[in-house]
Motif scaffolding. Structure first.
Motif, PDB file in Angstrom:
ATOM      1  N   ALA A   1      -7.879  -6.254   5.524  1.00  0.00           N
ATOM      2  CA  ALA A   1      -7.138  -5.069   5.951  1.00  0.00           C
ATOM      3  C   ALA A   1      -6.182  -4.649   4.835  1.00  0.00           C
ATOM      4  N   LEU A   2      -5.587  -3.477   4.970  1.00  0.00           N
ATOM      5  CA  LEU A   2      -4.623  -2.982   3.998  1.00  0.00           C
ATOM      6  C   LEU A   2      -3.203  -3.193   4.506  1.00  0.00           C
ATOM      7  N   LEU A   3      -2.277  -3.375   3.584  1.00  0.00           N
ATOM      8  CA  LEU A   3      -0.859  -3.418   3.931  1.00  0.00           C
ATOM      9  C   LEU A   3      -0.259  -2.060   3.594  1.00  0.00           C
ATOM     10  N   ALA A   4       0.164  -1.335   4.633  1.00  0.00           N
ATOM     11  CA  ALA A   4       0.730   0.004   4.479  1.00  0.00           C
ATOM     12  C   ALA A   4       2.214  -0.057   4.822  1.00  0.00           C
ATOM     13  N   VAL A   5       3.073   0.175   3.839  1.00  0.00           N
ATOM     14  CA  VAL A   5       4.512   0.070   4.036  1.00  0.00           C
ATOM     15  C   VAL A   5       5.122   1.463   4.137  1.00  0.00           C
ATOM     16  N   ASP A   6       5.832   1.698   5.230  1.00  0.00           N
ATOM     17  CA  ASP A   6       6.501   2.977   5.468  1.00  0.00           C
ATOM     18  C   ASP A   6       7.891   2.918   4.833  1.00  0.00           C
ATOM     19  N   GLU A   7       8.064   3.651   3.721  1.00  0.00           N
ATOM     20  CA  GLU A   7       9.333   3.674   3.005  1.00  0.00           C
ATOM     21  C   GLU A   7       9.993   5.054   3.063  1.00  0.00           C
ATOM     22  N   VAL A   8       9.699   5.808   4.100  1.00  0.00           N
ATOM     23  CA  VAL A   8      10.278   7.141   4.230  1.00  0.00           C
ATOM     24  C   VAL A   8      11.800   7.072   4.223  1.00  0.00           C
ATOM     25  N   ILE A   9      12.379   6.096   4.900  1.00  0.00           N
ATOM     26  CA  ILE A   9      13.830   5.920   4.926  1.00  0.00           C
ATOM     27  C   ILE A   9      14.293   4.940   3.854  1.00  0.00           C
ATOM     28  N   THR A  10      13.576   3.840   3.669  1.00  0.00           N
ATOM     29  CA  THR A  10      14.084   2.731   2.855  1.00  0.00           C
ATOM     30  C   THR A  10      13.857   2.887   1.357  1.00  0.00           C
ATOM     31  N   PHE A  11      13.102   3.892   0.920  1.00  0.00           N
ATOM     32  CA  PHE A  11      12.852   4.068  -0.508  1.00  0.00           C
ATOM     33  C   PHE A  11      14.152   4.166  -1.301  1.00  0.00           C
ATOM     34  N   ARG A  12      15.197   4.762  -0.719  1.00  0.00           N
ATOM     35  CA  ARG A  12      16.472   4.957  -1.401  1.00  0.00           C
ATOM     36  C   ARG A  12      17.165   3.628  -1.758  1.00  0.00           C
ATOM     37  N   LEU A  13      16.707   2.510  -1.197  1.00  0.00           N
ATOM     38  CA  LEU A  13      17.387   1.228  -1.398  1.00  0.00           C
ATOM     39  C   LEU A  13      16.986   0.520  -2.691  1.00  0.00           C
ATOM     40  N   GLY A  14      15.990   1.022  -3.387  1.00  0.00           N
ATOM     41  CA  GLY A  14      15.576   0.419  -4.652  1.00  0.00           C
ATOM     42  C   GLY A  14      14.852   1.448  -5.487  1.00  0.00           C
ATOM     43  N   VAL A  15      14.976   1.362  -6.805  1.00  0.00           N
ATOM     44  CA  VAL A  15      14.372   2.391  -7.644  1.00  0.00           C
ATOM     45  C   VAL A  15      12.857   2.447  -7.457  1.00  0.00           C
ATOM     46  N   GLY A  16      12.259   1.330  -7.084  1.00  0.00           N
ATOM     47  CA  GLY A  16      10.831   1.298  -6.800  1.00  0.00           C
ATOM     48  C   GLY A  16      10.546   1.069  -5.335  1.00  0.00           C
ATOM     49  N   GLY A  17      11.542   1.313  -4.478  1.00  0.00           N
ATOM     50  CA  GLY A  17      11.372   1.102  -3.051  1.00  0.00           C
ATOM     51  C   GLY A  17      11.923  -0.238  -2.592  1.00  0.00           C
ATOM     52  N   PHE A  18      12.181  -0.341  -1.296  1.00  0.00           N
ATOM     53  CA  PHE A  18      12.761  -1.556  -0.715  1.00  0.00           C
ATOM     54  C   PHE A  18      11.801  -2.732  -0.794  1.00  0.00           C
ATOM     55  N   HIS A  19      10.502  -2.457  -0.783  1.00  0.00           N
ATOM     56  CA  HIS A  19       9.524  -3.559  -0.784  1.00  0.00           C
ATOM     57  C   HIS A  19       9.633  -4.412  -2.039  1.00  0.00           C
ATOM     58  N   ARG A  20      10.154  -3.844  -3.121  1.00  0.00           N
ATOM     59  CA  ARG A  20      10.299  -4.618  -4.359  1.00  0.00           C
ATOM     60  C   ARG A  20      11.248  -5.797  -4.163  1.00  0.00           C
ATOM     61  N   SER A  21      12.242  -5.637  -3.288  1.00  0.00           N
ATOM     62  CA  SER A  21      13.192  -6.733  -3.056  1.00  0.00           C
ATOM     63  C   SER A  21      12.543  -7.904  -2.329  1.00  0.00           C
ATOM     64  N   TYR A  22      11.375  -7.674  -1.736  1.00  0.00           N
ATOM     65  CA  TYR A  22      10.614  -8.730  -1.076  1.00  0.00           C
ATOM     66  C   TYR A  22       9.525  -9.292  -1.992  1.00  0.00           C
ATOM     67  N   GLY A  23       9.398  -8.743  -3.186  1.00  0.00           N
ATOM     68  CA  GLY A  23       8.335  -9.182  -4.091  1.00  0.00           C
ATOM     69  C   GLY A  23       6.957  -8.808  -3.615  1.00  0.00           C
ATOM     70  N   MET A  24       6.856  -7.702  -2.865  1.00  0.00           N
ATOM     71  CA  MET A  24       5.595  -7.298  -2.254  1.00  0.00           C
ATOM     72  C   MET A  24       4.835  -6.311  -3.116  1.00  0.00           C
ATOM     73  N   SER A  25       3.535  -6.278  -2.948  1.00  0.00           N
ATOM     74  CA  SER A  25       2.668  -5.274  -3.576  1.00  0.00           C
ATOM     75  C   SER A  25       1.816  -4.633  -2.483  1.00  0.00           C
ATOM     76  N   PRO A  26       2.301  -3.563  -1.852  1.00  0.00           N
ATOM     77  CA  PRO A  26       1.532  -2.914  -0.795  1.00  0.00           C
ATOM     78  C   PRO A  26       0.288  -2.226  -1.351  1.00  0.00           C
ATOM     79  N   ASP A  27      -0.659  -1.987  -0.474  1.00  0.00           N
ATOM     80  CA  ASP A  27      -1.839  -1.211  -0.845  1.00  0.00           C
ATOM     81  C   ASP A  27      -1.553   0.283  -0.729  1.00  0.00           C
ATOM     82  N   LEU A  28      -0.690   0.639   0.225  1.00  0.00           N
ATOM     83  CA  LEU A  28      -0.312   2.023   0.474  1.00  0.00           C
ATOM     84  C   LEU A  28       1.179   2.083   0.796  1.00  0.00           C
ATOM     85  N   VAL A  29       1.828   3.173   0.412  1.00  0.00           N
ATOM     86  CA  VAL A  29       3.240   3.397   0.730  1.00  0.00           C
ATOM     87  C   VAL A  29       3.415   4.858   1.131  1.00  0.00           C
ATOM     88  N   SER A  30       4.185   5.094   2.187  1.00  0.00           N
ATOM     89  CA  SER A  30       4.526   6.467   2.565  1.00  0.00           C
ATOM     90  C   SER A  30       5.971   6.749   2.198  1.00  0.00           C
TER      91      SER A  30
END
Length: 386
Positions: A217-246
């Motif tokens: 399956a794919l990992l789709a991370v919704d960063e509509v709100i949380t993108f502002r928390l990191g220059v590359g999105g909030f998921h970077r603080s978790y060390g994640m590599s999503p397949d899709l980001v909104s």
């Protein structure tokens, strides 16, 4: 009758309940904005408040930013939308790709539409129908991601998703063990506002990535709100590599916007150069005004800017918690938790602070340290008075 009362009476005559955006309604009715200036909003009665709503986190540089307005005026003078692509969308895709490490992008007009497109792409790529999502997370207003008990949602929508409790690794592992071969994507918000703006655990985020991969399956991370928390999105603080980001909100510079970024092979489902591509239009998608405004907003929100704004939010959170308030969130996003939010909202507004109707506070770069300190003092007073 006040001017706001009169406006509401007019609104009720032409809109159900006088309302277009459910999230803005507060009883008996909300005030009406007439202008914004930097970190402030002014209503029809002339009341001036520090804007900690910022159009539900979207206005990262506050209101009427001169550089954004200048860019918009320059672009709009040459046309606001075309039946052809423009260089502006190419530049935005390049900028987002560089920030987030996701090679391909598509644009639309809202966070809701971005999630819709992300889910459609995941289903097209995998050939599967089911999306795993989590109770309390808000991913927009379309049938496939709201509660199946919501009025107006057809019963058939229930078959398209599996809804699990937030932060429950065991429930997620069990669901994927039983249904993983039918799952197109795990749809994850790493700090869902509707669920209290509590960041998910690192264990849960890691499990979502591992389980999606293990079951194809794919990992789709919704960063509509949380993108502002990191220059590359909030998921970077978790060390994640999503397949899709909104994305949405801050990348539009104050104008309507949505975006989906992802792996090239996944987003290839939308390519008109291939066979059987997913058709997805949108009359105003990637319009030059939004793209130009968004480019200015992003240039002004690089690593140092993100860190400075997050530090202000962390300091405000510490100030509120130190006064005994219950406050959640991370960086420039905060959520004050109280029992009677309506009464607290009005006390805050009358004291000169505009919050979200659920207690959300979103800071902007237009706020100085003195403004943020004043927000803290007024929030503390409003909650204690209640």
């Amino acid at each position: 009758m006040t001017e706001a009362d009169a406006l509401f009476a007019r609104a009720v005559d032409v809109m159900p309940g006088g309302n277009t955006r459910s999230t803005l309604f507060v009883r008996p009715h909300p005030p009406y904005a007439v202008r914004g200036e930097g970190p402030y909003v002014v209503d029809s009665a002339g009341h001036r408040a520090i804007d900690c709503n910022n159009n539900y986190t979207a206005l990262i540089h506050g209101h009427a930013d001169p550089e954004i307005l200048a860019a918009v005026a320059s672009v709009a003078a040459n046309g606001t939308a075309f039946g052809l692509p423009t260089t502006y969308e190419v530049e935005m895709a390049e900028a987002l790709g560089a920030r987030m490490g996701l090679p391909h992008w598509r644009f639309c007009n809202s966070g809701t539409e971005a999630v819709m497109m992300m889910v459609r792409g995941a289903r097209a790529h995998t050939g599967r129908d089911v999306v795993v999502r989590f109770d309390g997370s808000y991913h927009g207003t379309y049938d496939g991601v709201v509660s199946t008990d919501a009025r107006g949602v057809p019963g058939s929508a229930a078959g398209g998703s599996i809804v699990l409790p937030q932060n429950d690794v065991g429930a997620l592992a069990d669901a994927m063990r039983r249904h993983g071969d039918r799952v197109a994507a795990i749809l994850l918000d790493l700090m869902p506002n509707r669920a209290g703006l509590r960041p998910v655990s690192r264990e849960f985020a890691t499990a979502a990535r591992a389980l999606s991969t293990a079951h194809g399956a794919l990992l789709a991370v919704d960063e509509v709100i949380t993108f502002r928390l990191g220059v590359g999105g909030f998921h970077r603080s978790y060390g994640m590599s999503p397949d899709l980001v909104s994305l949405g909100k801050v990348i539009g510079g104050g104008f309507p916007v949505g975006a989906v970024g992802g792996r090239a092979d996944v987003l290839a489902a939308f390519s008109p150069l291939g066979d059987g591509s997913v058709g997805w239009g949108g009359t105003f998608s990637a319009n030059p005004v939004t793209m130009a405004a968004g480019m200015v907003a992003l240039r002004r929100f690089a690593d140092t800017d993100v860190a400075e704004l997050n530090a202000k939010g962390d300091r405000l959170r510490q100030q509120l918690a130190g006064a005994g308030l219950t406050v959640n969130g991370h960086g420039s996003l905060l959520r004050v938790m109280v029992e009677d939010m309506t009464a607290t909202w009005w006390r805050l507004y009358e004291a000169g602070v505009l919050a979200g109707t659920n207690g959300l506070l979103a800071l902007s770069t237009a706020m100085t340290d003195d403004v943020v300190d004043l927000v803290g003092a007024r929030v503390i007073d409003a909650v204690r008075t209640g």
